[in-house]
Design a protein around this motif. Structure first.
Motif, PDB file in Angstrom:
ATOM      1  N   ALA A   1      -3.439   6.822  -4.188  1.00 53.74           N
ATOM      2  CA  ALA A   1      -3.224   5.533  -3.530  1.00 53.74           C
ATOM      3  C   ALA A   1      -2.935   4.442  -4.538  1.00 53.74           C
ATOM      4  O   ALA A   1      -3.422   4.494  -5.683  1.00 53.74           O
ATOM      5  CB  ALA A   1      -4.455   5.177  -2.717  1.00 53.74           C
TER       6      ALA A   1
ATOM      7  N   ALA B   1      -4.601   8.947   5.283  1.00 58.78           N
ATOM      8  CA  ALA B   1      -4.483   7.628   5.885  1.00 58.78           C
ATOM      9  C   ALA B   1      -5.633   6.757   5.432  1.00 58.78           C
ATOM     10  O   ALA B   1      -6.691   7.259   5.042  1.00 58.78           O
ATOM     11  CB  ALA B   1      -4.462   7.737   7.410  1.00 58.78           C
ATOM     12  N   THR B   2      -5.426   5.450   5.524  1.00 61.28           N
ATOM     13  CA  THR B   2      -6.475   4.533   5.112  1.00 61.28           C
ATOM     14  C   THR B   2      -6.437   3.262   5.948  1.00 61.28           C
ATOM     15  O   THR B   2      -5.424   2.962   6.611  1.00 61.28           O
ATOM     16  CB  THR B   2      -6.345   4.193   3.615  1.00 61.28           C
TER      17      THR B   2
ATOM     18  N   TYR C   1     -11.819   0.500   1.253  1.00 66.75           N
ATOM     19  CA  TYR C   1     -11.068   1.143   2.322  1.00 66.75           C
ATOM     20  C   TYR C   1     -11.682   2.483   2.721  1.00 66.75           C
ATOM     21  O   TYR C   1     -12.045   3.297   1.867  1.00 66.75           O
ATOM     22  CB  TYR C   1      -9.618   1.386   1.881  1.00 66.75           C
TER      23      TYR C   1
ATOM     24  N   VAL D   1       0.860  -1.196   0.000  1.00 62.10           N
ATOM     25  CA  VAL D   1       0.000   0.000   0.000  1.00 62.10           C
ATOM     26  C   VAL D   1       0.892   1.241   0.000  1.00 62.10           C
ATOM     27  O   VAL D   1       1.802   1.355   0.825  1.00 62.10           O
ATOM     28  CB  VAL D   1      -0.919   0.031   1.228  1.00 62.10           C
ATOM     29  N   GLN D   2       0.613   2.129  -0.930  1.00 65.68           N
ATOM     30  CA  GLN D   2       1.369   3.387  -0.980  1.00 65.68           C
ATOM     31  C   GLN D   2       0.405   4.555  -1.098  1.00 65.68           C
ATOM     32  O   GLN D   2      -0.576   4.491  -1.851  1.00 65.68           O
ATOM     33  CB  GLN D   2       2.330   3.392  -2.166  1.00 65.68           C
ATOM     34  N   LEU D   3       0.680   5.585  -0.332  1.00 70.40           N
ATOM     35  CA  LEU D   3      -0.129   6.796  -0.358  1.00 70.40           C
ATOM     36  C   LEU D   3       0.787   7.985  -0.611  1.00 70.40           C
ATOM     37  O   LEU D   3       1.832   8.110   0.026  1.00 70.40           O
ATOM     38  CB  LEU D   3      -0.850   6.998   0.971  1.00 70.40           C
TER      39      LEU D   3
ATOM     40  N   TYR E   1      -6.232   3.568  11.764  1.00 72.51           N
ATOM     41  CA  TYR E   1      -5.746   3.580  10.389  1.00 72.51           C
ATOM     42  C   TYR E   1      -4.418   2.842  10.296  1.00 72.51           C
ATOM     43  O   TYR E   1      -3.552   2.981  11.162  1.00 72.51           O
ATOM     44  CB  TYR E   1      -5.617   5.022   9.888  1.00 72.51           C
ATOM     45  N   ASP E   2      -4.275   2.089   9.211  1.00 72.65           N
ATOM     46  CA  ASP E   2      -3.109   1.221   9.065  1.00 72.65           C
ATOM     47  C   ASP E   2      -2.020   1.783   8.167  1.00 72.65           C
ATOM     48  O   ASP E   2      -0.845   1.448   8.332  1.00 72.65           O
ATOM     49  CB  ASP E   2      -3.557  -0.130   8.476  1.00 72.65           C
ATOM     50  N   TYR E   3      -2.408   2.602   7.221  1.00 73.99           N
ATOM     51  CA  TYR E   3      -1.446   3.070   6.225  1.00 73.99           C
ATOM     52  C   TYR E   3      -1.507   4.593   6.149  1.00 73.99           C
ATOM     53  O   TYR E   3      -2.601   5.181   6.162  1.00 73.99           O
ATOM     54  CB  TYR E   3      -1.753   2.460   4.855  1.00 73.99           C
ATOM     55  N   TRP E   4      -0.327   5.195   6.027  1.00 70.12           N
ATOM     56  CA  TRP E   4      -0.220   6.653   6.094  1.00 70.12           C
ATOM     57  C   TRP E   4       0.629   7.184   4.945  1.00 70.12           C
ATOM     58  O   TRP E   4       1.638   6.565   4.557  1.00 70.12           O
ATOM     59  CB  TRP E   4       0.423   7.062   7.415  1.00 70.12           C
TER      60      TRP E   4
END
Length: 123
Positions: free
Chosen positions: A23, A96-97, A31, A1-3, A110-113
């Protein structure tokens, strides 16, 4: 996962900015997404979030009526339109997601930033 967050900058009080978060690496439609901010010397706070369907949203009281969150599932991108900006909106903004249909404004949900983008509101 990339943001990847973008769109920050210097703006005068009363001005507008639109933040974007692109994303990749996950099924975007499933999500929940959110925007958080951290001002110098302060804790990170939840600004806004939107459910995976787009049907539910949350706004912090401090930004209600001025900020609008949206998502474009076809582009795997979400946005934070910020109008009537105030000096107190100055902060690093993070997208974040999480793999959930809904999550509130608490960062531990949230898990991914993303990496953050700086918004400075000053004359």
């Amino acid at each position: 996962v990339q943001l990847q967050a973008s769109g920050g900058g210097l703006v005068q009080p009363g001005g507008s900015l639109r933040l974007s978060c692109a994303a990749s690496g996950f099924t975007f439609d499933d999500y929940v997404i959110g925007w958080f901010r951290q001002a110098p010397g302060k804790e990170r706070e939840g600004v806004s979030c939107i459910s995976s369907s787009g049907g539910s949203t949350y706004y912090a009281d401090s930004v209600k009526g001025r900020f609008t969150i949206s998502r474009d599932n076809a582009k795997n991108t979400w946005y934070l339109q910020m109008n009537s900006l105030k000096p107190e909106d100055t902060a690093v903004y993070y997208c974040a997601t999480a793999a959930a249909r809904w999550a509130g404004p608490l960062d531990y949900e949230y898990d991914y930033w993303g990496q953050g983008t700086l918004v400075t509101v000053s004359s």
